[in-house]
Motif scaffolding. Structure first.
Motif, mmCIF file in Angstrom:
data_model
loop_
_atom_site.group_PDB
_atom_site.id
_atom_site.type_symbol
_atom_site.label_atom_id
_atom_site.label_comp_id
_atom_site.label_asym_id
_atom_site.label_seq_id
_atom_site.Cartn_x
_atom_site.Cartn_y
_atom_site.Cartn_z
ATOM 1 N N PRO A 274 96.934 -50.536 18.941
ATOM 2 C CA PRO A 274 96.914 -52.007 18.998
ATOM 3 C C PRO A 274 98.303 -52.609 19.256
ATOM 4 O O PRO A 274 98.425 -53.603 19.970
ATOM 5 N N ILE A 275 99.348 -51.962 18.694
ATOM 6 C CA ILE A 275 100.709 -52.482 18.921
ATOM 7 C C ILE A 275 101.072 -52.345 20.403
ATOM 8 O O ILE A 275 101.541 -53.298 21.039
ATOM 9 N N VAL A 276 100.815 -51.149 20.964
ATOM 10 C CA VAL A 276 101.120 -50.930 22.390
ATOM 11 C C VAL A 276 100.295 -51.892 23.239
ATOM 12 O O VAL A 276 100.796 -52.496 24.200
ATOM 13 N N SER A 277 99.049 -52.084 22.844
ATOM 14 C CA SER A 277 98.156 -52.978 23.577
ATOM 15 C C SER A 277 98.723 -54.402 23.592
ATOM 16 O O SER A 277 98.744 -55.075 24.628
ATOM 17 N N ALA A 278 99.222 -54.840 22.424
ATOM 18 C CA ALA A 278 99.775 -56.193 22.324
ATOM 19 C C ALA A 278 101.039 -56.327 23.177
ATOM 20 O O ALA A 278 101.253 -57.354 23.843
ATOM 21 N N ILE A 279 101.860 -55.279 23.160
ATOM 22 C CA ILE A 279 103.108 -55.313 23.963
ATOM 23 C C ILE A 279 102.755 -55.410 25.452
ATOM 24 O O ILE A 279 103.321 -56.222 26.188
ATOM 25 N N ILE B 108 100.465 -56.648 31.511
ATOM 26 C CA ILE B 108 100.063 -55.350 32.077
ATOM 27 C C ILE B 108 98.694 -54.967 31.510
ATOM 28 O O ILE B 108 98.464 -55.100 30.289
ATOM 29 N N GLU B 109 97.822 -54.509 32.345
ATOM 30 C CA GLU B 109 96.498 -54.099 31.875
ATOM 31 C C GLU B 109 96.617 -52.807 31.067
ATOM 32 O O GLU B 109 97.198 -51.829 31.540
ATOM 33 N N ALA B 110 96.046 -52.819 29.883
ATOM 34 C CA ALA B 110 96.219 -51.665 28.967
ATOM 35 C C ALA B 110 95.111 -50.637 29.167
ATOM 36 O O ALA B 110 94.555 -50.104 28.196
ATOM 37 N N TRP B 111 94.784 -50.324 30.408
ATOM 38 C CA TRP B 111 93.648 -49.432 30.650
ATOM 39 C C TRP B 111 93.805 -48.018 30.092
ATOM 40 O O TRP B 111 92.806 -47.362 29.800
ATOM 41 N N PRO B 112 95.039 -47.503 29.875
ATOM 42 C CA PRO B 112 95.070 -46.138 29.294
ATOM 43 C C PRO B 112 94.676 -46.103 27.818
ATOM 44 O O PRO B 112 94.551 -45.018 27.254
ATOM 45 N N LEU B 113 94.503 -47.252 27.201
ATOM 46 C CA LEU B 113 94.226 -47.244 25.756
ATOM 47 C C LEU B 113 92.739 -47.444 25.483
ATOM 48 O O LEU B 113 92.125 -48.368 26.007
ATOM 49 N N ILE B 114 92.223 -46.608 24.599
ATOM 50 C CA ILE B 114 90.801 -46.710 24.284
ATOM 51 C C ILE B 114 90.511 -47.979 23.476
ATOM 52 O O ILE B 114 89.405 -48.518 23.524
ATOM 53 N N THR B 115 91.513 -48.450 22.760
ATOM 54 C CA THR B 115 91.319 -49.692 22.000
ATOM 55 C C THR B 115 91.049 -50.863 22.960
ATOM 56 O O THR B 115 90.314 -51.786 22.627
ATOM 57 N N TYR B 116 91.662 -50.807 24.134
ATOM 58 C CA TYR B 116 91.410 -51.827 25.179
ATOM 59 C C TYR B 116 89.950 -51.745 25.626
ATOM 60 O O TYR B 116 89.253 -52.761 25.684
#
Lengths: 302, 266
Positions: free
Chosen positions: B185-190, B196-204
């Protein structure tokens, strides 16, 4: 049936644990693997059972490389290496049945195994068992798998005399039809169970041969003398001072074990000297494998 | 003479049975059911007023589902690889079973346990909304499908983390929870703050589930512009792709790492 280590080396960090170890064991019988702690016994066995990979060299079982074709090589092997535990969430019956079925054995003959190995109640959870019981369950699992080759790393360590006897009897029975590689610190156990033996120290093989042959070879470097009268130690020390005896130990006031250089002349000169003190009997000292171990490992006894 | 079952059947049967009778499985099932049954229980006992719609009744469990599914995956698969780097592994890893097969079978076994829990959770949700309102949320089957896919993806990802942090079972479970509940979630927020689209993250990808729960509003646009910075929202297909990608990539990496691991000391 064969187990081969060909120039196997393994380092853990800066420490060389195995240094170009080569072993070639064929046929049925029990093969002893001896050495002090840290000599490389367990590491060799871990290489043979695919628990670790050698840095160089190859390990193979029945012609299949353990590194390249582990499932084919390990199909022949039942092992107890280091101190494994049966699955804690299974009961004894489930664990042995599971062990058998992964080798394609439908019926592990649990009743027979229970009698043979004095297994704990089959419904007992494995995490509730004592160390000795866990070991017997593991041996039961190995026996149920019906392997051609058994690799056993100090299987009786930490067991009580009754449990050790169960293990030894099982090994004696299995070695008739199988190849057993056994490491042990207990020299009497090795003498009793093994036909051949290899000594390893500091990651290197130092000696190999038949148990009887090695025992004979090393015990022939000392003689046990029973004198016809009590002999003072200073008289024996005189023989050592002359350079005829390499050392001696005193068993009693009449009985001493004297070492010599191992040559026939050395033995003759020693006999000439002790005869002067009037002897009742003289024979090669029967220290056997223990003597071999002590000499090969530079006096290290565990 | 009877024949032994095939290796796959033996392994899958054994590992699945161990999951389905473990304390972790029942603790998870209890919390999933507690979450789903809490709102109707409060309504029935008149502690809380009737929310008036299926979507409103399910909004409470929906809000916690992602966290619970993450925790569930960590508990079901967090030690699936690290368990072998203990004294039990001395037995397992010396058997003539390819490590890739062990990874595959353990994944399927954990996935079966995760599926039982997830399907029970969504079935109870459907049953209670039908009991209260004679209907359920419009996209319920889709939501349940995404919920299940998310669970399966998380189990695979957690297995990969277990292969990375293989030296300790507790550590591998803890790292799994922290990575998904905190780090991602922190990386997603950053990434969001930088447009930037956070497509590598499953939380996205998991945001799809929340969006589907709200039938009153339109599904959010993939790209939303506000000033100079774009913000992104996953499309359902993007969500499926990311989650399925997590399953495949995590299991391949897990198997590759597991094959290289040595059991030097236990």
């Amino acid at each position: 049936m064969d187990i081969v280590l060909d120039n196997v080396s393994k380092r853990f960090g800066n420490r060389t644990v195995l240094d170009k170890v080569s072993l070639n064991i064929e046929g049925k019988g029990c093969f002893g693997y001896l050495g002090p702690n840290g000599a490389g016994k367990t590491t060799s066995m871990k290489v043979l059972t695919s628990l670790i990979r050698p840095d160089s060299g190859t390990a193979s079982i029945n012609g299949f490389s353990v590194a390249k074709e582990p499932t084919k090589a390990l199909k022949f092997v039942g092992s107890i290496v280091e101190d494994p535990e049966p699955y804690s969430s299974m009961n004894v019956r489930e664990f042995i049945t599971f062990a058998a079925r992964i080798r394609g054995v439908a019926d592990p003959h649990l009743d027979e195994l229970t009698k043979l190995l004095d297994l704990p109640p089959l419904d007992s959870r494995c995490n509730k068992l004592s160390k000795g019981q866990k070991r017997r369950v593991l041996l039961g699992a190995v026996v149920a798998q019906d392997p051609e080759v058994l690799i056993l790393d100090e299987p009786t360590a930490g067991l009580d005399p009754k449990e050790s006897l169960i293990f030894r009897n099982m090994i004696l029975s299995m070695k008739k039809e199988r190849l057993v590689l056994l490491s042990s610190h207990l020299l009497y156990e090795v003498t009793q169970l093994c036909d051949r033996v290899t000594f390893i120290d500091k990651g290197r093989i130092v000696e190999s041969g038949g148990v009887e042959e090695l025992a004979r070879r090393f015990s022939s470097k000392s003689i046990r003398v029973e004198f016809a009268r009590p002999v003072d130690e200073s008289e024996i020390a005189d023989i050592q001072r002359k350079g005829v005896a390499t050392g001696y130990t005193r068993d009693s006031e009449r009985t001493y074990v004297l070492g010599f250089d191992g040559s026939e002349e050395g033995r003759e000169r020693l006999v000439e000297e002790v005869v002067k003190l009037r002897i009742r009997s003289l024979q090669d000292a029967g220290l056997g494998l223990e003597q071999a171990y002590t000499e090969l490992m530079g006096g290290k006894q565990e | 003479m009877s024949k032994a079952p095939s290796l796959n059947v033996t392994l899958l049967g054994t590992y699945t049975r161990l999951h389905l009778r473990s304390a972790r499985f029942y603790v998870l099932l209890f919390f999933y059911l507690l979450l789903m049954l809490l709102a109707p229980a409060l309504v029935l006992t008149k502690v809380a007023p009737n929310p008036g719609s299926a979507a409103a009744l399910l909004s409470f469990p929906e809000g916690f589902f992602i966290f619970l599914a993450t925790l569930g995956a960590a508990l079901l698969a967090g030690d699936s690889i690290s368990q072998d780097f203990s004294r039990q592994g001395l037995f397992t890893l010396s058997q003539p079973i390819a490590r890739a097969r062990i990874v595959a079978v353990r994944y399927v076994a954990a996935a079966i346990a995760g599926t039982v829990i997830t399907v029970t959770f969504f079935s109870v949700g459907a049953a209670e909304t039908y009991a209260f309102y004679g209907t359920t949320v419009a996209n319920y089957a889709e939501i349940a499908g995404f919920g299940l896919l998310y669970t399966l993806a998380m189990i695979a990802f957690v297995m990969f983390l277990s292969a990375v942090f293989y030296r300790s079972q507790v550590l591998s479970i803890l790292v799994s929870i922290l990575t998904i509940a905190l780090f991602m979630p922190i990386v997603s927020a950053i990434l969001a703050s930088k447009g930037i689209e956070a497509w590598p993250l499953i939380t996205y990808a998991s945001e799809v589930i929340g969006a589907l729960y709200n039938p009153a509003s339109q599904y959010p646009l993939h790209i939303q512009s506000s000033g100079a910075v774009n913000s992104y929202f996953p499309t359902p297909w993007e969500g499926v792709t990311i989650m399925a990608g997590y399953v495949v990539v995590s299991l391949l990496l897990c198997a590759a790492l597991y094959r290289r691991r040595e059991l030097r000391e236990v």
